[in-house]
Design an enzyme around this catalytic site. Structure first.
Site, PDB file in Angstrom:
ATOM      1  N   LYS A  56       0.817  -1.217   0.000  1.00  0.00           N
ATOM      2  CA  LYS A  56       0.000   0.000   0.000  1.00  0.00           C
ATOM      3  C   LYS A  56       0.845   1.259   0.000  1.00  0.00           C
ATOM      4  CE  LYS A  56      -4.467  -1.198   1.795  1.00  0.00           C
ATOM      5  NZ  LYS A  56      -5.512  -0.925   2.738  1.00  0.00           N
ATOM      6  N   ARG A  57       2.033   1.153   0.565  1.00  0.00           N
ATOM      7  CA  ARG A  57       2.870   2.346   0.697  1.00  0.00           C
ATOM      8  C   ARG A  57       3.644   2.670  -0.580  1.00  0.00           C
ATOM      9  NH1 ARG A  57       2.711  -0.186   5.218  1.00  0.00           N
ATOM     10  NH2 ARG A  57       4.364  -1.594   4.632  1.00  0.00           N
TER      11      ARG A  57
END
Ligand code: GLU
Length: 492
Positions: A256-257
């Site tokens: 997600k990052r």
């Protein structure tokens, strides 16, 4: 099942992840290529993780990609639409609870009054015996008297897992067989009466008449429970297709990052939605026409065939995406391309709107064939909007640091001065003539000139950009370049 109905059922707990976008795309294209219906259902039951800004971000992502749902919840000015409302799972709680009660009444589920401590003891015992933790069936066959004796004590509802095996007929994975002994009697209604994900998803798919459940292969381990629940509820089991995840360029699940995990990162980086759609479609679908990679959205809608979906996960290949993006950029109508890149330049603070429209159109035209991303317009045109203050060092070494450089520059300045009608054709003709006279290949003239006019070694066509700069400015830059060669001012 005659009518094709498929859905994307995201949990809005963040932005639109590239993996979710892939699942949405495959559902959407499947619906479009078969005349089916594509549903958006927000699985927003996890109130703590669901935030309206995430719903907005996710739907913005779908909109940007051009993935429009036929049925779905209200979004912005779009009303909720479809015959199977509501399309937010949080508003369907009663439907799930009713289904759980039907299972209770038919004996396919039962009440379990085990306390936290009892369940903890079961876990500890299993751990001590090195077994996976499982519910031991304490209340599975409890008599009515035993149940009645519990009065108003809190309970959960557990699904009575049947004997035998469960087969998931999966279009992508093939038949997946699971022994039911792998599962304990899992909870379907929590102590507070809230339905659990497995029940909610099955009840929603059944009541929304979903014919095809197409989702990430991270849900394959849930599918057996879902098949059992469909069967227990007496509902037809939909066709399943569990698709491989999108992996990043190192072969890991897109975290997600990571930049690019959010679909809108690609928009911000100057990618076209049609290129991203084209690229993501190829991550799990093999076109019939061997070797073909370039597809418009319209073509995909017709050519996308579920029979040609694959089960191996594909890595994100940025080079291929860049190539596809460049191809889709070339396909844009010139005016559309111009307006898109102009907006980027305006955002960067360049006074592009001070130029006449014809100039802007021509600027766009000479860049359209070259760019891999829309954002590259900045490096391809920034020199039009201000003086050249530095020269690419490597290009200086190659083009200007030799004994002939100053002489050739003088010749080119002379050739430019002789051009009457300052158009790219005439500038080019003057350069060709100069090259012939002095037996110099055009490359020997073009590269040092580009460096003087733009400070760079790559950019739009030289004669075209020279025309757009104007004769006066082009000559001023050539003289500045000549000074630089003579005086050896260190390039910055
Ligand atoms: N809400 C689930 C998720 O976001 C999807 C469930 C499903 O597709 O069946 O992963």
């Amino acid at each position: 099942m005659s009518e094709i109905r498929c859905r994307i059922a995201p949990s809005p707990s963040g932005f639109l992840h590239i993996g979710t976008a892939k699942i949405a795309l495959f559902n959407w294209l499947f619906a479009r290529s078969t005349g089916g219906t594509f549903v958006l259902r927000l699985e927003d039951t996890d109130a703590e993780r669901t935030d309206e800004t995430y719903v907005q971000a996710m739907c913005d992502g779908f909109h940007w990609l051009g993935i429009h749902w036929d049925e779905g919840p209200e979004f912005g000015s779009e009303p909720e639409r479809g015959d199977y409302r509501p399309y937010r799972q949080s508003q369907r709680r009663q439907i799930h609870v009713d289904a759980a009660h039907r299972l209770l009444e038919s004996g396919k589920a039962y009440k379990c009054f085990c306390t936290k401590e009892e369940l903890e003891a079961m876990r500890e015992k299993a751990a001590a015996e090195k077994r996976p933790p499982r519910y031991e069936g304490t209340w599975r066959d409890a008599s009515q008297e035993r149940i009645d004796a519990m009065g108003n004590a809190p309970y959960v509802v557990r699904f009575r897992v049947p004997e035998g095996e469960t087969v998931i007929h999966d279009i992508v994975q093939g038949d997946v067989r699971v022994k039911n002994t792998e599962f304990d009697d899992f909870v379907i209604l929590k102590g507070n009466g809230d339905p659990i994900f497995h029940l909610a998803v099955v009840v929603d798919d059944a009541t929304m008449k979903i014919s095809h459940v197409i989702r990430g292969d991270d849900h394959l381990t849930n599918a057996a429970r879902h098949v059992m629940l469909f069967e227990a509820l007496g509902e037809p089991v939909p066709q399943f297709a569990h698709l491989p995840m999108v992996l990043d360029d190192r072969g890991k699940k897109f975290s997600k990052r990571e930049h690019g995990a959010n679909v809108l990162d690609w928009r911000d980086d100057g990618y076209l939605p049609e290129a991203l759609i084209n690229y993501v479609a190829l991550l799990g679908w093999t076109p019939e026409e061997a070797g073909r990679e370039l597809f418009s959205m319209e073509e995909l809608k017709h050519l996308f065939r579920i029979e040609r979906w694959g089960k191996s996960a594909a890595r994100f290949d940025r080079k291929k995406l860049d190539w596809l993006n460049g191809q889709h950029i070339r396909r844009l109508a010139l005016e559309e391309f111009r307006d898109r890149v102009t907006a980027i330049l305006v955002k960067q603070g360049f006074p592009v709107m001070d130029k006449p429209e014809a100039w802007r159109t021509r600027m766009a035209e000479i860049c359209q064939e070259k760019l891999a991303t829309l954002n590259q317009i900045v490096e391809y045109t920034d020199f039009f909007f201000g003086p050249v203050t530095s020269y690419d060092e490597k290009a200086v070494r190659k083009q200007w640091q030799n004994d002939e450089a100053a002489g050739v520059m003088e010749l080119m300045i002379g050739a430019m001065e002789s051009v009457g009608d300052w158009t790219s054709d005439h500038i080019k003709a003057a350069y060709e003539q100069l090259g012939e006279q002095h037996e110099l290949g055009l490359g020997k003239l073009v590269h040092p000139t580009r460096l003087a006019l733009t400070g760079k070694s790559v950019g739009p066509g030289l004669f075209e950009l020279a025309e757009l700069l104007g004769k006066h400015e082009a000559l001023a830059r050539m003289r500045q370049g000549l000074d630089h060669i003579r005086n050896g001012i260190a390039a910055t």
